[in-house]
Design an enzyme around this catalytic site. Structure first.
Site, PDB file in Angstrom:
ATOM      1  N   GLN A 128      27.571  50.341  65.944  1.00 18.26           N
ATOM      2  CA  GLN A 128      27.163  49.838  67.208  1.00 18.26           C
ATOM      3  C   GLN A 128      26.307  48.542  66.933  1.00 18.26           C
ATOM      4  OE1 GLN A 128      25.891  52.284  70.869  1.00 18.26           O
ATOM      5  NE2 GLN A 128      23.987  51.811  70.280  1.00 18.26           N
ATOM      6  N   GLY A 129      26.695  47.219  67.852  1.00 19.08           N
ATOM      7  CA  GLY A 129      25.865  46.351  67.507  1.00 19.08           C
ATOM      8  C   GLY A 129      25.088  45.915  69.107  1.00 19.08           C
ATOM      9  N   TYR A 130      23.959  46.818  69.169  1.00 16.83           N
ATOM     10  CA  TYR A 130      23.314  46.543  70.554  1.00 16.83           C
ATOM     11  C   TYR A 130      21.801  45.825  70.094  1.00 16.83           C
ATOM     12  CZ  TYR A 130      26.268  48.904  73.987  1.00 16.83           C
ATOM     13  OH  TYR A 130      27.131  49.483  74.775  1.00 16.83           O
ATOM     14  N   SER A 131      20.991  46.543  69.237  1.00 12.31           N
ATOM     15  CA  SER A 131      19.776  46.159  69.109  1.00 12.31           C
ATOM     16  C   SER A 131      19.506  45.042  68.491  1.00 12.31           C
ATOM     17  CB  SER A 131      18.850  47.317  68.594  1.00 12.31           C
ATOM     18  OG  SER A 131      18.769  48.445  69.390  1.00 12.31           O
ATOM     19  N   SER A 163      23.266  51.827  62.695  1.00 13.24           N
ATOM     20  CA  SER A 163      23.502  52.951  61.960  1.00 13.24           C
ATOM     21  C   SER A 163      24.921  52.942  61.382  1.00 13.24           C
ATOM     22  CB  SER A 163      23.770  54.125  62.895  1.00 13.24           C
ATOM     23  OG  SER A 163      22.286  54.396  63.259  1.00 13.24           O
ATOM     24  N   GLU A 246      27.246  58.195  75.872  1.00 10.15           N
ATOM     25  CA  GLU A 246      26.435  58.910  74.874  1.00 10.15           C
ATOM     26  C   GLU A 246      25.730  60.030  75.408  1.00 10.15           C
ATOM     27  OE1 GLU A 246      23.392  56.815  71.749  1.00 10.15           O
ATOM     28  OE2 GLU A 246      23.343  56.076  73.716  1.00 10.15           O
TER      29      GLU A 246
END
Length: 392
Positions: A128-131, A163, A246
């Site tokens: 996941q490329g969010y933060s 992660s 989620e």
């Protein structure tokens, strides 16, 4: 406690429990009970593919995409039995529980055919490329940029806390595609291959000695123009829908993992006599009560017909479990005493408990800090005035 399960559901429970127990006692006994996500990665890839071969990987998905079309009750049962069997944490949790449901809800038929089979088969691992360094809990502040050049999106920026990025095949990225846009406006949701020259991954060493998280740098990284989910500038809506998933069925599996940790603390307390300490007994009782309340809250979330929306129960769940587990880690150390100073992996009867204490410190930070969670509850759940913000 089993709430509202029919005879057919309990027959399903027996079926999946028998299969899982047989695997964890037999061919995959070497990965049973692994307390982290970075050990024996290749064996866990094999486990993902074994789950897929028997259609246990994503049972809630439609059969045409590799699932079983399982009912919500069956998904809850499988999640519980998976954790009860001591099966390892899913290294493709992001693909199965987040990317897949998001594609099913927001993707085109062509995108479903392109992305879902690999996830269901356990051959495509996702992250996941969010933060970002300046956009963690404040996700709307992302600075990563995407521009459309001909038939490709070109992406530049940095993601952090990604992660398992160093083991992943794909990443979904939130990027700012409209020049001059601010906050949640002008964001686009892109699906990108990790194996390309424009993506560099640097593992981040954690205080428990592991490196589950990573920094991910994107320098002219590319993906096809039709790899976006939704439409350009509509990424915030898709991103929020994903966060609702989620808080879905996987929360029950998470809670079964918590159950195993609490049981480990109880076993340690009985072994060293701490179970006779009235303060420890009271804290154990509070932990048990908290765990049961989380189960009821999770079932309440799952009773919502629209699983792509975040309701009040979903808004409060993150701060509830994160605070509870942080306290559980402290309880574990108080029960173990000096024995808790032994590093995970040493000759030790309860190796997951020292690791629990170290890792649980991060639970109140990642996925939205407790402070940000309180703001979300106040503003979105209670309708209170928004906190004053500077110019983004």
């Amino acid at each position: 406690m089993k709430l509202g399960f029919s005879k057919a559901d309990e027959a399903f429970r027996s079926e999946c429990a028998a299969w899982l127990q047989a695997q964890m006692a037999g061919p995959f006994a070497d990965i049973r009970g692994i307390p982290n996500l970075v050990s024996k990665i290749e064996r866990r890839r094999e486990w993902e593919q074994e789950l897929a071969a028997h259609k246990w990987s994503c049972i809630g998905w439609p059969e045409q995409w590799g699932g079983r079309g399982a009912t919500l009750a069956q998904q809850v049962i499988f999640a519980e039995e998976y954790a009860r069997a001591g099966a390892p944490g899913r290294i493709n949790h992001i693909g199965v529980e987040l990317a897949g449901p998001t594609i099913l809800a927001f993707g085109t038929e062509e995108q479903k055919a392109r992305f879902l089979p690999g996830i269901a088969a356990g051959t495509a691992i996702w992250c996941q490329g969010y933060s970002e360094p300046n956009a963690g809990s404040d996700l709307a502040n992302v600075r990563t940029k995407a521009r459309l050049e001909g038939e490709e999106w070109v992406v530049n920026g940095q993601k952090v806390w990604t992660s398992l990025a160093h083991f992943s095949d794909w990443i979904f990225v939130i990027a700012r595609s409209q020049e001059g846009s601010k906050g949640p406006k002008g964001l686009t949701f892109l699906m990108m291959e990790m194996d390309q020259p424009g993506i560099e991954v640097r593992p981040i060493r954690q205080m428990n000695g592991e490196a589950e998280f990573n920094e991910t740098f994107l320098t002219d990284a590319r993906c096809p123009a039709d790899s976006l989910i939704g439409t350009p500038g509509d990424g915030w809506r898709v991103a929020m829908g994903l966060l609702a998933f989620e808080r879905g069925v996987s929360t029950l599996a998470q809670q079964m993992g918590f159950r195993n940790e609490l049981d480990g603390i109880l076993a340690a307390a009985r072994a060293n006599g701490k179970d006779r300490d009235p303060v420890i007994r009271q804290r154990v009782a509070e932990a048990e009560i908290g765990l049961r309340l989380m189960r009821y809250g999770a079932l309440r979330m799952l009773s919502n017909a629209d699983h792509s929306a975040i309701d009040g129960a979903a808004l409060t769940y993150k701060i509830q479990w994160a605070t509870w587990r942080r306290n559980l880690g402290e309880l574990a150390m108080d029960v173990l005493g000096q024995d808790g100073e032994i590093a995970p992996g040493a000759e030790y009867e309860w190796p997951m408990l020292p690791n629990l204490f170290l890792f649980s410190r991060s639970d109140t930070i990642y996925g939205g800090t407790n402070q940000i969670q309180r703001n979300l509850i106040a503003e979105r759940g209670l309708g209170l005035p928004k906190e004053p913000r500077g110019d983004l």
